[in-house]
Design an enzyme around this catalytic site. Structure first.
Site, PDB file in Angstrom:
ATOM      1  N   SER A 153     -18.322  39.277 -23.517  1.00  0.00           N
ATOM      2  CA  SER A 153     -16.870  39.552 -23.559  1.00  0.00           C
ATOM      3  C   SER A 153     -16.221  39.531 -22.186  1.00  0.00           C
ATOM      4  CB  SER A 153     -16.603  40.949 -24.113  1.00  0.00           C
ATOM      5  OG  SER A 153     -17.087  41.093 -25.394  1.00  0.00           O
ATOM      6  N   HIS A 197     -13.914  36.095 -26.168  1.00  0.00           N
ATOM      7  CA  HIS A 197     -15.037  35.177 -26.344  1.00  0.00           C
ATOM      8  C   HIS A 197     -14.485  33.775 -26.526  1.00  0.00           C
ATOM      9  CE1 HIS A 197     -18.603  37.791 -26.651  1.00  0.00           C
ATOM     10  NE2 HIS A 197     -17.688  38.696 -26.913  1.00  0.00           N
ATOM     11  N   HIS A 235     -21.856  37.747 -33.092  1.00  0.00           N
ATOM     12  CA  HIS A 235     -22.316  39.135 -33.213  1.00  0.00           C
ATOM     13  C   HIS A 235     -22.559  39.487 -34.680  1.00  0.00           C
ATOM     14  CE1 HIS A 235     -19.702  38.946 -29.623  1.00  0.00           C
ATOM     15  NE2 HIS A 235     -20.551  39.798 -29.085  1.00  0.00           N
ATOM     16  N   TYR A 250     -21.626  42.286 -35.862  1.00  0.00           N
ATOM     17  CA  TYR A 250     -20.443  43.022 -36.347  1.00  0.00           C
ATOM     18  C   TYR A 250     -19.335  42.101 -36.847  1.00  0.00           C
ATOM     19  CZ  TYR A 250     -18.431  42.286 -31.654  1.00  0.00           C
ATOM     20  OH  TYR A 250     -17.969  41.731 -30.499  1.00  0.00           O
ATOM     21  N   GLU A 251     -19.416  40.805 -36.511  1.00  0.00           N
ATOM     22  CA  GLU A 251     -18.436  39.855 -37.057  1.00  0.00           C
ATOM     23  C   GLU A 251     -18.801  39.475 -38.496  1.00  0.00           C
ATOM     24  OE1 GLU A 251     -17.079  36.712 -34.007  1.00  0.00           O
ATOM     25  OE2 GLU A 251     -19.030  37.399 -33.282  1.00  0.00           O
ATOM     26  N   ALA A 297     -21.181  43.317 -21.904  1.00  0.00           N
ATOM     27  CA  ALA A 297     -20.409  44.479 -21.464  1.00  0.00           C
ATOM     28  C   ALA A 297     -21.040  45.703 -22.114  1.00  0.00           C
ATOM     29  CB  ALA A 297     -18.961  44.336 -21.911  1.00  0.00           C
ATOM     30  N   MET A 313     -23.355  45.984 -27.969  1.00  0.00           N
ATOM     31  CA  MET A 313     -23.462  45.467 -29.340  1.00  0.00           C
ATOM     32  C   MET A 313     -23.998  44.032 -29.390  1.00  0.00           C
ATOM     33  SD  MET A 313     -19.749  46.741 -30.742  1.00  0.00           S
ATOM     34  CE  MET A 313     -19.052  48.324 -30.227  1.00  0.00           C
ATOM     35  N   SER A 314     -24.776  43.646 -28.398  1.00  0.00           N
ATOM     36  CA  SER A 314     -25.248  42.250 -28.385  1.00  0.00           C
ATOM     37  C   SER A 314     -26.616  42.169 -27.711  1.00  0.00           C
ATOM     38  CB  SER A 314     -24.242  41.367 -27.632  1.00  0.00           C
ATOM     39  OG  SER A 314     -24.249  41.672 -26.251  1.00  0.00           O
ATOM     40  N   ASN A 354     -17.036  50.919 -19.231  1.00  0.00           N
ATOM     41  CA  ASN A 354     -16.446  52.227 -19.588  1.00  0.00           C
ATOM     42  C   ASN A 354     -17.540  53.292 -19.617  1.00  0.00           C
ATOM     43  OD1 ASN A 354     -17.012  50.419 -22.164  1.00  0.00           O
ATOM     44  ND2 ASN A 354     -17.361  52.546 -22.782  1.00  0.00           N
ATOM     45  N   HIS A 402     -10.955  48.047 -26.605  1.00  0.00           N
ATOM     46  CA  HIS A 402     -11.478  46.710 -26.278  1.00  0.00           C
ATOM     47  C   HIS A 402     -10.695  46.115 -25.108  1.00  0.00           C
ATOM     48  CE1 HIS A 402     -13.616  42.992 -26.845  1.00  0.00           C
ATOM     49  NE2 HIS A 402     -12.533  42.303 -27.193  1.00  0.00           N
TER      50      HIS A 402
HETATM   51  N1  HPA Z   1     -20.262  50.954 -26.731  1.00  0.00           N
HETATM   52  C1  HPA Z   1     -20.709  49.839 -27.350  1.00  0.00           C
HETATM   53  N2  HPA Z   1     -20.447  48.620 -26.901  1.00  0.00           N
HETATM   54  C2  HPA Z   1     -19.731  48.500 -25.772  1.00  0.00           C
HETATM   55  C3  HPA Z   1     -19.238  49.618 -25.081  1.00  0.00           C
HETATM   56  C4  HPA Z   1     -19.524  50.916 -25.583  1.00  0.00           C
HETATM   57  O1  HPA Z   1     -19.128  51.955 -25.029  1.00  0.00           O
HETATM   58  N3  HPA Z   1     -18.544  49.139 -24.008  1.00  0.00           N
HETATM   59  C5  HPA Z   1     -18.636  47.785 -24.054  1.00  0.00           C
HETATM   60  N4  HPA Z   1     -19.334  47.387 -25.116  1.00  0.00           N
END
Ligand code: HPA
Length: 278
Positions: free
Chosen positions: A30, A61, A83, A85-86, A113, A210-211, A234, A246
Site C-alpha cells: 500500500s 495499490h 489480499h 480481505y478483498e 505497511a 494484512m499481507s 501507525n 487507511h
Molecule cells: N493493522 C493491520 N494492518 C495494518 C496496520 C495495522 O495497524 N497498519 C497498516 N497495515
C-alpha cells in the site's frame, strides 16, 4: 475450495512481454510505489492485461508490473498485490508468486505497511522481517501439491539470513535506522482491537499487517529466497493517541516509502548478485 488459477497462461503472457527474465521480483505494498521511479528502461504491464488477474480494489495499490533495471540489475516490480480481505481465494493471493517462479525469478523482495506493536517502534520506522506469525488461518499451500512445490516447507529461516544481512549492511551504509522484527499477519480488513493488539504483543509480534505471509509461504514451498520490509505507518490500535485510518496509513507510507525506495535502490543489485551465486 481451491478455485484454480492458470499460472501457465499468466506467466507465458508475461514472458511474451519481457525480454529476459529478472532474478528478483519486488512486491510493493500500500502506497509504497516510490521505487517505481528508480527503474530505468522500464516497461509497464497493467494487471488487467495479465490473463486471470482480477482488478485491484484497494486505494494505494496500483496494479501493474514494471520491468526494468535498478543499478544494472534487472527486476520485475509488482506494484500492488491481492489480499484475502478483498475476498480473493488463496490461489489468487499467491498467484503472482507462482507466476514469478514460473518466469524464473529466484528471490522475492516484499514490502508492506504495518502497525507497531513493539512500544519502541514509531510511525515512519522501517523494519526488515526476521520472522512471522500466521494468524490469517489460511494457507495457499492447502490442497494438492502444485508443480515445483514441496508439501511441508521448512519455515525455520523463511526470511533469508544472508539477504537480511545484506539489508542491514546497506542500511548502515546509507544511514537508515533499519529495525528487525516479527510480523503477524491478520485477515483484516478491520484493524485490530486494542485487546487483540495486547494479545499479539504477548504472542511475540512486533508489527501487524494484512499481507506478505501467504506470498512467503508459497515462495518457500517453491524454494525462492525472501526478504521482506515493513513500513510502520501507525501505532497499532490502543497504543497511539487516536484511531486508525487507511488514509493515515497511505500518507505515512508515502513519506517513509521514499526512504525504503532509497534503501532498495542500493540493495537490489546486491540481492541480484547474491541470487546469481545460488
Ligand atoms: N493493522 C493491520 N494492518 C495494518 C496496520 C495495522 O495497524 N497498519 C497498516 N497495515
Amino acid at each position: 475450495m481451491t478455485a484454480s488459477f492458470d499460472v501457465s497462461a499468466a506467466s507465458e503472457y508475461l514472458r511474451s512481454r519481457i525480454e529476459s527474465v529478472p532474478a528478483v521480483c519486488i512486491v510493493l505494498g500500500s502506497g509504497l510505489s516510490a521505487i517505481e521511479g528508480e527503474l530505468t528502461e522500464a516497461a509497464v504491464i497493467p494487471f488487467e492485461d495479465v490473463p486471470g488477474f482480477p482488478a485491484p480494489t484497494v486505494e494505494g495499490h496500483a496494479g501493474r508490473y514494471v520491468v526494468g533495471r535498478i543499478g544494472g540489475a534487472q527486476v520485475l516490480l509488482q506494484s500492488g498485490r491481492f489480499h484475502h480481505y478483498e475476498g480473493h481465494s488463496p490461489e489468487v493471493v499467491a498467484a503472482p508468486v507462482r507466476i514469478a517462479a514460473a518466469l524464473g525469478v529466484r528471490g522475492l523482495v516484499l514490502t508492506n505497511a504495518s502497525g507497531a506493536i513493539r512500544p519502541t517502534l514509531e510511525p515512519g520506522d522501517l523494519l526488515v522481517l526476521s520472522d512471522h506469525i500466521n494468524l490469517m488461518f489460511r494457507s495457499p499451500l492447502v490442497g494438492p501439491v502444485r508443480p515445483g512445490e514441496t508439501r511441508f516447507p521448512d519455515m525455520s529461516a523463511a526470511y533469508d539470513p544472508r539477504l537480511r544481512h545484506l539489508a542491514l549492511e546497506v542500511a548502515v551504509e546509507t544511514g537508515e535506522d533499519l529495525h528487525e522484527g516479527t510480523y503477524v499477519a491478520m485477515l483484516g480488513p478491520s484493524y485490530e482491537t486494542p485487546a487483540e493488539v495486547r494479545m499479539l504483543g504477548g504472542l511475540g509480534a512486533d508489527v501487524v499487517g494484512m499481507s506478505t505471509v501467504p506470498e512467503v509461504l508459497v515462495a518457500r514451498a517453491l524454494g525462492l529466497r525472501c526478504v521482506a520490509f515493513s513500513v510502520v505507518t501507525n501505532h497499532a490500535a490502543g497504543l497511539g493517541s487516536g484511531g486508525l485510518s487507511h488514509r493515515d496509513v497511505l500518507d505515512v507510507g508515502a513519506s517513509a516509502g521514499a526512504r525504503l525506495a532509497a534503501l532498495l535502490t542500493v540493495l537490489i543489485p546486491r540481492v541480484a548478485d547474491e541470487l546469481s551465486r545460488g
